[in-house]
Design a protein around this motif. Structure first.
Motif, PDB file in Angstrom:
ATOM      1  N   CYS A  26       0.835  -1.207   0.000  1.00  0.00           N
ATOM      2  CA  CYS A  26       0.000   0.000   0.000  1.00  0.00           C
ATOM      3  C   CYS A  26       0.867   1.253   0.000  1.00  0.00           C
ATOM      4  CB  CYS A  26      -0.919   0.003   1.219  1.00  0.00           C
ATOM      5  SG  CYS A  26      -2.193  -1.272   1.208  1.00  0.00           S
ATOM      6  N   ALA A  27       1.941   1.239   0.778  1.00  0.00           N
ATOM      7  CA  ALA A  27       2.836   2.396   0.855  1.00  0.00           C
ATOM      8  C   ALA A  27       3.454   2.696  -0.504  1.00  0.00           C
ATOM      9  CB  ALA A  27       3.937   2.144   1.887  1.00  0.00           C
ATOM     10  N   LEU A  28       3.940   1.663  -1.187  1.00  0.00           N
ATOM     11  CA  LEU A  28       4.554   1.864  -2.503  1.00  0.00           C
ATOM     12  C   LEU A  28       3.547   2.412  -3.504  1.00  0.00           C
ATOM     13  CD1 LEU A  28       6.722  -1.396  -2.710  1.00  0.00           C
ATOM     14  CD2 LEU A  28       7.499   0.945  -2.219  1.00  0.00           C
ATOM     15  N   PHE A  29       2.318   1.937  -3.439  1.00  0.00           N
ATOM     16  CA  PHE A  29       1.275   2.422  -4.345  1.00  0.00           C
ATOM     17  C   PHE A  29       0.977   3.898  -4.110  1.00  0.00           C
ATOM     18  CE2 PHE A  29      -3.214   3.346  -5.157  1.00  0.00           C
ATOM     19  CZ  PHE A  29      -3.324   2.990  -6.494  1.00  0.00           C
ATOM     20  N   LEU A  30       0.816   4.290  -2.847  1.00  0.00           N
ATOM     21  CA  LEU A  30       0.489   5.680  -2.522  1.00  0.00           C
ATOM     22  C   LEU A  30       1.621   6.624  -2.906  1.00  0.00           C
ATOM     23  CD1 LEU A  30      -1.159   5.160   0.996  1.00  0.00           C
ATOM     24  CD2 LEU A  30      -2.331   5.621  -1.162  1.00  0.00           C
TER      25      LEU A  30
END
Length: 443
Positions: free
Chosen positions: A200-204
């Motif tokens: 999720c962090a990489l996507f955001l």
């Protein structure tokens, strides 16, 4: 966001459709917890079950601090940064991750002091902070998706986040020797869940591709009072397990843990309902739809009260299943726990309204006052009542919780009225519903 969605924002139809996916997925996900808890209760000793409950309570409590509660600023920030929304989300994600790293360093420098205070063995401190860092990213991702009514993506990721870590934890606990079963429970669940948060962090960060102090300052100003509010509110709940462990021991905490696990299923479902309501409520406040809010908040209160009654009626069966028949002492705790959660969920509506108005300092102060009083009451009254009535000290917990959340309900309603939004609430009808539920608990 498409123009078609923009025209529908705030409509009951869109809210019901989007909320349906989120609530149903959450219910199914927590159904998995309902199914697996008896497995863990049978595989783990009372001491290990109590130790895991203590770890989970601290993880939930510390997450509020390490995340800075930035996820709760996302919905409100949408109205102020529509054109740069991805940049805002990227900035607060990095801020939350950085703050977690700082606190991890502090915990390591504190050495044994941290483990003594939390009763968490030192070997689990690393996985604790690894989980805390990326759990906050996951929460921000969910908040962003809910802001755009994209509940299907939230539903899918929630299911994966619950299914994969739980199955891994079950497998590890089953094959681990008795001395390592607690490690299997903790590592098996929290490491896979943290890796999902990393995704999720990489996507955001890829979507936003930026970091700006302007957005961080906005987020900090709104999030800090919210952090104090949610921290102390969570302390009210987590202190059940933490204070019981400190004052009455891990075996007694296993009784509380079983009741808390049963109640946690309802708590999570109500959090899902309130989460689904957040964007709808803010949209209607933005569009000044007084009648829609009055009707919707009353229906919300009726719904959560009905769920509370249903759980109370089936408490013996729920406890028997979750505790594998080993914890009948948990049954008397449930009605009070359930009523406290319903009061907390009803108060959440007020918190959403205060967040929209950016007037959350008052609720933070009052939640802090009530939390301190609640923790002090548990710390002193549990051993006192246990001395007077041996083995019955934990029976004070539900009554302390109900009184605490009733006080918060009243004070937060007063704060909402002071912002001028009191006309958006049919408080007489809401009060009748909640008093009726309280009476049902006492019967």
């Amino acid at each position: 966001m498409s123009e078609q969605l923009h025209e529908k924002r705030g409509s009951a139809g869109l809210a019901v459709k989007a909320g349906f996916w989120y609530v149903v997925s959450t219910f199914l996900v927590k159904g998995l917890s309902f199914i697996t808890h008896p497995i863990f209760a049978g595989l783990l000793s009372k001491e290990a079950l109590g130790a895991f409950s203590n770890f989970a309570s601290w993880e939930t409590l510390l997450l509020i601090v390490t995340s800075l509660e930035m996820q709760n600023t996302v919905a409100r920030a949408y109205y102020d940064f529509k054109e740069d929304f991805n940049k805002y989300v990227s900035s607060v994600t990095l801020a939350s991750m950085s703050f977690t790293l700082i606190l991890y360093g502090v915990a390591l420098l504190c050495g044994d002091w941290f483990t003594v205070v939390t009763s968490i063995p030192r070997q689990y401190v690393h996985v604790l902070f690894f989980m805390l860092m990326f759990q906050s990213c996951k929460q921000i991702y969910f908040a962003k998706e809910r802001t755009f009514y994209r509940y299907k993506s939230v539903a899918v990721l929630s299911a994966v986040n619950a299914l994969v870590p739980t199955l891994i934890a079950v497998a590890l606990v089953m094959i681990a020797p008795e001395a390592d079963k607690l490690s299997g429970r903790i590592y098996g669940f929290y490491i896979p869940s943290a890796l999902i948060g990393l995704g999720c962090a990489l996507f955001l960060l890829f979507k936003g591709k930026s970091f700006s102090w302007k957005y961080c300052k906005y987020g900090f100003a709104l999030a800090f009072p919210l952090m104090l509010h949610y921290l102390t509110a969570q302390l009210l709940n987590s202190s059940n397990s933490i204070i019981t462990t400190m004052r009455l021991g891990e075996e007694v905490n296993a009784v509380v843990s079983t009741a808390s696990s049963a109640n946690h299923i309802m708590t999570t479902l109500l959090v899902a309902v309130s989460g689904a309501v957040t964007t709808w409520l803010m949209d209607n406040l933005n569009q000044e739809k007084v009648k829609a809010v009055r009707r919707g908040t009353l229906l919300y209160t009726l719904g959560i009260a009905a769920m509370g009654i249903a759980v109370i009626l089936f408490t013996p069966e729920i406890i028997y299943i979750l505790g594998s028949g080993k914890y009948p002492e948990s049954v008397p705790l449930m009605p009070g726990f359930v009523v406290a959660v319903v009061l907390q969920s009803a108060t959440t509506i007020f918190t959403i309204m205060l967040t929209y108005q950016k007037r959350v300092l008052g609720t933070a102060v009052w939640t802090g006052i009530v939390a301190v009083g609640s923790v002090a009451a548990k710390y002193f009254l549990l051993p006192w009542y246990d001395a007077v009535n041996p083995g019955q000290g934990v029976m004070m917990l539900p009554y302390i919780n109900v009184v605490s959340f009733a006080v918060l309900f009243i004070t937060n309603y007063v704060l909402v009225c002071r912002t001028g939004l009191g006309r958006y609430l049919n408080i007489k009808a809401i009060g009748i519903v909640l008093v009726g539920l309280l009476g049902f608990m006492l019967v």
